[in-house]
Design an enzyme around this catalytic site. Structure first.
Site, short mmCIF file in Angstrom:
data_model
loop_
_atom_site.label_atom_id
_atom_site.label_comp_id
_atom_site.label_asym_id
_atom_site.label_seq_id
_atom_site.Cartn_x
_atom_site.Cartn_y
_atom_site.Cartn_z
N LYS A 177 48.20 -13.38 31.36
CA LYS A 177 47.61 -14.12 30.04
C LYS A 177 46.60 -13.51 29.85
CE LYS A 177 45.70 -17.94 27.75
NZ LYS A 177 45.33 -19.37 28.08
N GLU A 218 49.06 -11.10 38.99
CA GLU A 218 49.19 -12.37 38.94
C GLU A 218 50.33 -13.04 39.00
OE1 GLU A 218 46.84 -13.60 38.21
OE2 GLU A 218 44.86 -12.54 37.28
N LYS A 227 51.62 -13.22 27.84
CA LYS A 227 51.85 -14.19 26.85
C LYS A 227 49.64 -13.41 26.61
CE LYS A 227 48.84 -17.94 25.08
NZ LYS A 227 47.72 -19.43 24.96
#
Ligand code: PBG
Length: 345
Positions: free
Chosen positions: A215, A254, A269
């Site tokens: 993100k 991540e 995202k």
């Protein structure tokens, strides 16, 4: 023999002297194009993000997201039923407290009678198991400072480790209220592991986790913050915990951490500005990959379409197709309802 006579259908030669290629032959008719299409977007690919606001009696329009509202619990249940009827397989719920219920630790978030939990119960009652009900698991909607976790009073920074037990508690409350999938969006290190452990300890072994794994600290979340009534105090930002838009390899790190901690699915995202990241993640992992076509991406299409500058539904379809082509298995999008109508349930 000319290109025209070789097809036997009287189509004119395409250009003087240039041979008709396989690529062009296979583009000739809608049926041919349909047959060989590499990317097929269907209603099955869509998840609708929905907002539910405590303390209101009528749905409230969100001006920067035309067509999106802050629901009451009742109107939310009606909308979820409508989406289910159109074949949309999933929703992502964002519960929003009354402004006076926000505090430094977001203490209202995990209450059994909190807005998210009441909304989850109502949705579950409305659609049973026919829809995948996901809950955004974060605290920014519930904190008075607008950060995704608790803030260390001495440094003013988010306290990663102090936030983890609060996420676990919230996830358990959401799962007990009926969420199938918990989606932690706060980008705290260790959040997936803390939530998995919390769910397991509570016996909620079947509740899945969709990590908002990659993100980015994006400027495209602006309209969401209107919809969720989130203002980061002091004009702050989330660059200390969300990813730097220039970093591509970091996304894989991540994602790997989230999967190692127990994420059942991972998300990238925003979507369109990170298609390369979606493709990288798809190639690197074997869990389902989601992408979030975020509020700013939706708002840009809507705003230009309202002015007649672009064909809104056409652009929306093209964008969702691009996100799938990049490798996403499903897309969270405020266009879900509209596209379900176009695509047919
Ligand atoms: C955080 C959260 C955000 C979004 C989803 N979950 C906002 C943020 O990180 O600031 C953004 C979604 C969108 O823009 O549509 N709870």
């Amino acid at each position: 023999m000319s290109a025209a006579s070789s097809t036997g259908r009287g189509s004119p030669p395409v250009s003087a002297g240039f041979p008709t290629t396989r690529l062009r032959r296979l583009r000739r008719s809608p049926a041919l194009r349909r047959l060989i299409s590499e990317t097929r977007l269907s209603v099955d690919d869509l998840v609708a993000p929905l907002f539910v606001l405590d303390g209101i009696v009528e749905p409230q329009p969100v001006h920067s997201l035309p067509g999106v509202v802050q629901h009451t619990v009742d109107s939310l249940a009606v909308e979820v039923k409508r989406l289910s009827g159109m074949g949309v397989p999933g929703v992502m719920l964002f519960g929003l407290p009354r402004p006076e219920d926000k505090d430094a630790t977001g203490s209202h978030a995990a209450r059994a009678e909190g807005i998210t939990q009441r909304a989850l119960g109502a949705v579950r009652d409305a659609v049973g198991d026919t829809m995948v009900v996901m809950a955004d698991c974060c605290l920014d909607e519930f904190t008075d400072h607008g950060h995704c976790g608790v803030v260390d009073p001495t440094t003013g920074d988010v306290d990663n480790d102090a936030t983890l037990p609060l996420y676990a508690e919230l996830a358990v409350a959401q799962a007990r209220a009926g969420a199938d999938v918990i989606a932690p969006s706060g980008m705290m290190d260790g959040q997936v592991g803390a939530i998995r452990a919390g769910l397991d300890d509570a016996g909620l072994l079947d509740t899945a986790i969709l990590g908002y794994s990659a993100k980015y600290a994006s400027a495209l979340y602006g309209p969401f913050r209107d919809a969720a009534a989130v203002t980061i105090s002091g004009g702050g930002d989330r660059k200390g915990y969300q990813q730097d838009p220039g970093n591509r390899r970091e996304a894989l790190a991540e994602v790997a951490l989230d999967i190692a901690e127990g994420a059942d699915m991972v998300m990238v995202k925003p979507a369109l500005t990170y298609l390369d990241v979606i493709a990288d993640v798809r190639a690197a992992v074997d869990v389902p990959v989601a992408a979030y076509h975020v509020s700013g991406e939706y708002a840009m299409v809507k705003a230009a379409a309202e002015r007649g500058w672009i064909d809104g539904p056409g652009v929306a379809l093209e964008q969702m197709t691009a996100v799938k082509r990049a490798g996403a298995d499903f897309v969270l999008t405020y266009f879900a309802g509209e596209l379900a109508e176009v695509l047919g349930g």
